[in-house]
Design a protein around this motif. Structure first.
Motif, PDB file in Angstrom:
ATOM      1  N   SER A   1      97.062  59.884  58.722  1.00 47.75           N
ATOM      2  CA  SER A   1      96.982  58.765  58.162  1.00 47.75           C
ATOM      3  C   SER A   1      98.277  57.720  57.543  1.00 47.75           C
ATOM      4  O   SER A   1      98.155  56.749  57.269  1.00 47.75           O
TER       5      SER A   1
ATOM      6  N   THR B   1     103.593  57.472  63.223  1.00 43.29           N
ATOM      7  CA  THR B   1     103.018  57.446  62.120  1.00 43.29           C
ATOM      8  C   THR B   1     104.358  57.011  60.835  1.00 43.29           C
ATOM      9  O   THR B   1     104.199  56.499  59.881  1.00 43.29           O
TER      10      THR B   1
ATOM     11  N   SER C   1      96.434  51.362  60.331  1.00 45.35           N
ATOM     12  CA  SER C   1      94.985  51.144  59.861  1.00 45.35           C
ATOM     13  C   SER C   1      93.906  50.575  61.014  1.00 45.35           C
ATOM     14  O   SER C   1      92.986  50.688  60.847  1.00 45.35           O
TER      15      SER C   1
ATOM     16  N   VAL D   1      93.168  54.400  62.579  1.00 46.88           N
ATOM     17  CA  VAL D   1      92.682  55.616  61.539  1.00 46.88           C
ATOM     18  C   VAL D   1      92.434  55.100  60.206  1.00 46.88           C
ATOM     19  O   VAL D   1      92.979  54.449  59.711  1.00 46.88           O
TER      20      VAL D   1
ATOM     21  N   LEU E   1      90.699  56.545  56.520  1.00 45.25           N
ATOM     22  CA  LEU E   1      90.789  57.976  55.799  1.00 45.25           C
ATOM     23  C   LEU E   1      89.782  57.728  54.422  1.00 45.25           C
ATOM     24  O   LEU E   1      89.859  56.568  54.001  1.00 45.25           O
TER      25      LEU E   1
END
Length: 246
Positions: free
Chosen positions: A59, A76, A84, A87, A89
């Motif tokens: 994330s 990442t 966002s 993915v 979380l």
């Protein structure tokens, strides 16, 4: 057990390449490589095995010291602002995630973060709740909700924003059986990729793929039934070794 492979394009799914993650003097991962493309993936293992750390890497909440992590084509580190969209979380404790005082405001925030106006976001949030038979929740105060209901709000906030992948970190830990069943049904109905970290093996037993992490390494990787049973047997063996001998 060999990891699953998938002939899909390189931009689909999640890829960890020789990832090293250090936290203080502790090396959490030392050259971890994984390809995660299956629709339903469970992550199991003892406390401290690296389950939450894996989700934080995917994330973008933590950055690898070496290697790289790619999520549906996004690096990442280099593409963090786009993560966002790909993915979402859900934390173990919903109170660590919820920001706004009412359910509709919390869901609307997921949409304003993706560019919707505040008014349009609130309209979509109410419609989203109504389609799920939860119209009465729109103006409910978060503080009035049970733990299971707050957990459900967190999941709804992820579902409405439509990331390709959902990461759920110990989502069943503090839920009663009815709340667990409701959450499982919601996950089963989702067409997004779902990764679930859990100690409640029943909820990932039938997943197409389960990873068993041990001290930051992949101990086993394969069909849920096989990996869950292998882990359960290992836990029983270790528990028996700890029993005092007559």
């Amino acid at each position: 057990m060999p990891p699953h492979t998938d002939p899909s394009s390189a931009d689909h799914g999640i890829r960890l390449e020789s990832v090293v993650l250090e936290r203080g003097a502790q090396r959490v991962f030392d050259g971890l490589s994984l390809e995660l493309r299956d629709a339903r993936i469970g992550v199991i293992g003892d406390n401290g095995a690296g389950k939450s750390s894996l989700f934080r890497l995917i994330s973008g909440l933590e950055q690898p010291g070496e290697g790289r992590v790619r999520v549906h084509g996004c690096d990442t580190v280099a593409d963090r602002r786009q993560l966002s969209q790909h993915v979402g979380l859900m934390f173990q404790n919903p109170d660590d995630q919820i920001i706004f005082p009412t359910v509709a405001e919390e869901l609307a925030f997921s949409l304003t973060a993706r560019g919707e106006s505040r008014g349009e976001a609130r309209r979509q949030a109410r419609d989203f709740l109504a389609r799920r038979g939860l119209a009465a929740w729109a103006e409910r105060a978060i503080g009035e909700l049970s733990q299971g209901q707050r957990q459900q709000v967190c999941l709804l906030a992820l579902l409405i924003s439509r990331p390709a992948t959902l990461l759920l970190d110990e989502p069943f830990a503090s839920l009663d059986l009815l709340s667990q069943a409701r959450l499982s049904a919601q996950l089963a109905a989702s067409d997004q990729q779902v990764l679930v970290s859990t100690h409640v093996l029943d909820h990932v037993h039938d997943f197409e793929r389960v990873l068993w992490l041990a001290q930051g390494r992949v101990q086993a990787d394969g069909p849920g039934r096989e990996v869950c049973e292998a882990y359960a047997q290992d836990v029983r063996r270790r528990a028996e070794m700890d029993l005092p001998h007559a």
